[in-house]
Design an enzyme around this catalytic site. Structure first.
Site, PDB file in Angstrom:
ATOM      1  N   ARG B  53       0.868  -1.175   0.000  1.00  0.00           N
ATOM      2  CA  ARG B  53       0.000   0.000   0.000  1.00  0.00           C
ATOM      3  C   ARG B  53       0.899   1.216   0.000  1.00  0.00           C
ATOM      4  O   ARG B  53       2.123   1.110   0.098  1.00  0.00           O
ATOM      5  CB  ARG B  53      -1.015  -0.003   1.136  1.00  0.00           C
ATOM      6  CG  ARG B  53      -0.762  -0.873   2.314  1.00  0.00           C
ATOM      7  CD  ARG B  53       0.427  -0.444   3.109  1.00  0.00           C
ATOM      8  NE  ARG B  53       0.305   0.954   3.464  1.00  0.00           N
ATOM      9  CZ  ARG B  53       1.299   1.771   3.722  1.00  0.00           C
ATOM     10  NH1 ARG B  53       2.562   1.336   3.674  1.00  0.00           N
ATOM     11  NH2 ARG B  53       1.113   3.029   4.048  1.00  0.00           N
ATOM     12  N   ALA B  55       0.821   5.129  -2.116  1.00  0.00           N
ATOM     13  CA  ALA B  55       0.697   5.457  -3.533  1.00  0.00           C
ATOM     14  C   ALA B  55       1.938   5.074  -4.359  1.00  0.00           C
ATOM     15  O   ALA B  55       1.806   4.397  -5.391  1.00  0.00           O
ATOM     16  CB  ALA B  55       0.358   6.942  -3.687  1.00  0.00           C
ATOM     17  N   ASP B 243      -2.052  10.612  -1.521  1.00  0.00           N
ATOM     18  CA  ASP B 243      -2.357   9.618  -2.551  1.00  0.00           C
ATOM     19  C   ASP B 243      -2.666  10.262  -3.891  1.00  0.00           C
ATOM     20  O   ASP B 243      -2.591   9.621  -4.935  1.00  0.00           O
ATOM     21  CB  ASP B 243      -3.523   8.741  -2.110  1.00  0.00           C
ATOM     22  CG  ASP B 243      -3.107   7.844  -0.954  1.00  0.00           C
ATOM     23  OD1 ASP B 243      -3.065   8.333   0.184  1.00  0.00           O
ATOM     24  OD2 ASP B 243      -2.775   6.675  -1.216  1.00  0.00           O
ATOM     25  N   ASN B 253      -5.498  12.375   0.916  1.00  0.00           N
ATOM     26  CA  ASN B 253      -4.632  11.477   1.680  1.00  0.00           C
ATOM     27  C   ASN B 253      -5.509  10.664   2.629  1.00  0.00           C
ATOM     28  O   ASN B 253      -6.726  10.836   2.665  1.00  0.00           O
ATOM     29  CB  ASN B 253      -3.573  12.295   2.449  1.00  0.00           C
ATOM     30  CG  ASN B 253      -2.479  11.426   3.039  1.00  0.00           C
ATOM     31  OD1 ASN B 253      -1.970  10.522   2.375  1.00  0.00           O
ATOM     32  ND2 ASN B 253      -2.109  11.680   4.281  1.00  0.00           N
TER      33      ASN B 253
END
Lengths: 364, 364
Positions: B53, B55, B243, B253
């Site tokens: 996980r 980004a 993200d 985010n």
């Protein structure tokens, strides 16, 4: 309110006339268990270990704790000792001191032989008054929900709350939940966003449990989610409780309340705080500088307790072994972020003037 | 960064030349386990189930996923299929689409026979570039920490971060943590407040774990605590990852970031966001209206997994059986609340002009 369809309170004198019974809230939401307090030490432990919690219920438990103490030692020395042992259990909630002061003020002028009976009567009175106060808060707050409901006919009014300022935090009705229960019982469509309220999860464990038992629609969310929901227009109103409100309207409440107040302000969502007047500390004017914030054990952050798939209760660690944790239990929301205070005498502005308008006899 | 004293990355091609190895982050912080991805489906699962996980790491994993896919079916139809299956795994992080677009743009013009080798080379390049970008973010961000350290000689600089934008969220260094690691490695006294980051506890589980392994002083706190710490002057600087950042500087985010940005603004604490430029979505200008927010499973809220006292891994439920939960995974912090963006090219204002000053070739 209702548990398994039966009206229930959080604390009551036991049938034996010598002890007090409480719901052991450390077992919720997985077990509904009643615990018996037989001594002043039992009462102090129940407060400190959070078998009971919530400012009003802490006050009621402390009052009964004084009664239990009188049965052990009703002398002047005993009175001071009971006061001290009960007072040192939790530093933030002002109702604790309020209830103890009220008990001591009454008892110290009575002959020792009359203290036990009068302690019981006064604790009963504090308890009954709490129910009346919270019911009045409900009556005063429900109009806020009515107003919103009128603007969106056929749609649920979405109310966000933090921690548990429900009936489990009081003797009955709750503070923040009193308007919600009154609205629900009157047939208004309400839906509650329940902040889980880490670290002790009083939202996920207690507020969800009591709303569920009373049949009020609700959804549990993590504490991080409220700001996003407000941005998306999914919150019509925030109502929280408080452990201590200053004479100027600053609100000390469960850690994280301040963040929700900031988000409410940023999204023009009304942010109300519900409180019975014993929660007001008329001696304090600057909440951020003057209210002592309880620092609780790191284990409340690093460990969680819940129910396993096999039905057992288990405690797990969620952090690495080498990482420490800090655990401030409360924060202070400045009055400027609070839309209004819902009290037993009505709704007022969160300010010295606002509070003085409702409680002129108390204001300096 | 270091794991058990050894330099480690989050993803790397395996020695067999046909598979990819990753740290299985769902097992952290309690177990350090390496998982092998042998197929495109393995890569998609690793992203969707959050074995990886963050980004940038999602982007790198998707790139290697395209390589694994090419080994299964390198045709045009296969290319589209691999793109789609990988793209649908997570909706919010923009690096996923960025990496897939880059892979497809390269591969579709190549003869089928050359696609496998070139997919591997391009995935390697994306991975190496991520390390270089994050190291540059660290170099650009460390000066912010230096400035604060100079103002309080002998005292630690207290930095609050949310979620895991650490090296575990990237290939190495991290985004928000890159300046912190560079400062720590340079001997600056830093202390990190680690938001636990419910519901998945990436702070408590991942950020704390990696800071612990690298020897950076830190303290885990619940997500509710940051506002109070800022009020008390205990936070000098907030750095988070993102993200997806809009061309106008809005920052999407992990859920709860917005609340910390509000608290930082209310307490005059600088709030910086660290990002490699692939995290910028140049096609979006209004983050709150335009970025899709992933709604994840309610079980992430109602259940938690951790380690029992006997060392086993157990999952517990923390809510009553009758209560539902909602789980929006991200929120959007408006640019007006962001002090600045730390990128591989320097630090800029969170605005269209600020981003255009650093990335003139990308700005509209």
């Amino acid at each position: 309110m209702h548990v398994n369809g039966k009206p229930t309170r959080t604390i009551w004198p036991a049938a034996d006339g010598r002890s007090v019974e409480i719901i052991d809230q450390t077992k919720l939401p997985h077990r509904f268990e009643v615990a018996t307090l037989r001594t002043r030490a039992d009462a102090a432990h129940a407060i400190k270990a959070m078998l009971v919690r919530g400012a009003p219920l802490i006050g009621a438990t402390a009052a009964y704790g004084m009664w239990l103490g009188m049965m052990e030692d009703a002398s002047d020395a005993g009175l001071d000792e009971h006061y001290e042992r009960l007072h040192e259990t939790r530093p933030t909630a002002i109702n604790l001191r309020w209830a103890l002061d009220r008990m001591r003020a009454l008892l110290k002028h009575l002959p020792v032989a009359e203290r036990v009976e009068n302690a019981r009567l006064e604790a009963d009175a504090i308890t009954e008054e709490d129910v009346v106060l919270n019911s009045a808060i409900g009556d005063n707050g429900v109009s806020l929900i009515h107003e919103i409901a009128n603007k969106k006919p056929g749609e649920a009014v979405n109310i966000l709350t933090h921690c548990n300022a429900g009936w489990l935090a009081t003797v009955d009705w709750g503070t923040a939940t009193a308007p919600i229960y009154k609205a629900h019982d009157a047939g208004l469509p309400v839906h509650v966003w329940v902040d889980e309220t880490r670290p002790r999860n009083q939202g996920a464990g207690l507020t969800a449990w009591e709303l569920n038992n009373h049949g009020v629609p609700h959804t549990v969310i993590v504490d991080n989610a409220g700001g996003h929901l407000m941005q998306q227009g999914a919150v019509d109103l925030v109502i929280t409780g408080t452990d201590r409100t200053t004479a100027t309207g600053d609100v000390c409440n469960k850690i994280g309340t301040y963040l929700k107040a900031l988000a409410a302000r940023d999204n023009n969502v009304p942010f109300f705080v519900a409180l019975p007047s014993p929660t007001i500390d008329w001696t304090v004017s600057d909440g951020i500088r003057e209210i002592p914030i309880e620092e609780r054990a790191a284990e409340e952050v690093t460990h969680l307790t819940g129910q396993t798939s096999s039905g057992g209760i288990e405690t797990i660690r969620v952090t690495p072994a080498g990482s420490g944790a800090a655990n401030p239990a409360f924060d202070v929301t400045p009055a400027r972020l609070v839309t209004g205070l819902i009290t037993e005498r009505g709704v007022c502005h969160a300010s010295a003037d606002g509070l003085a308008s409702l409680f002129p006899e108390k204001a300096a």
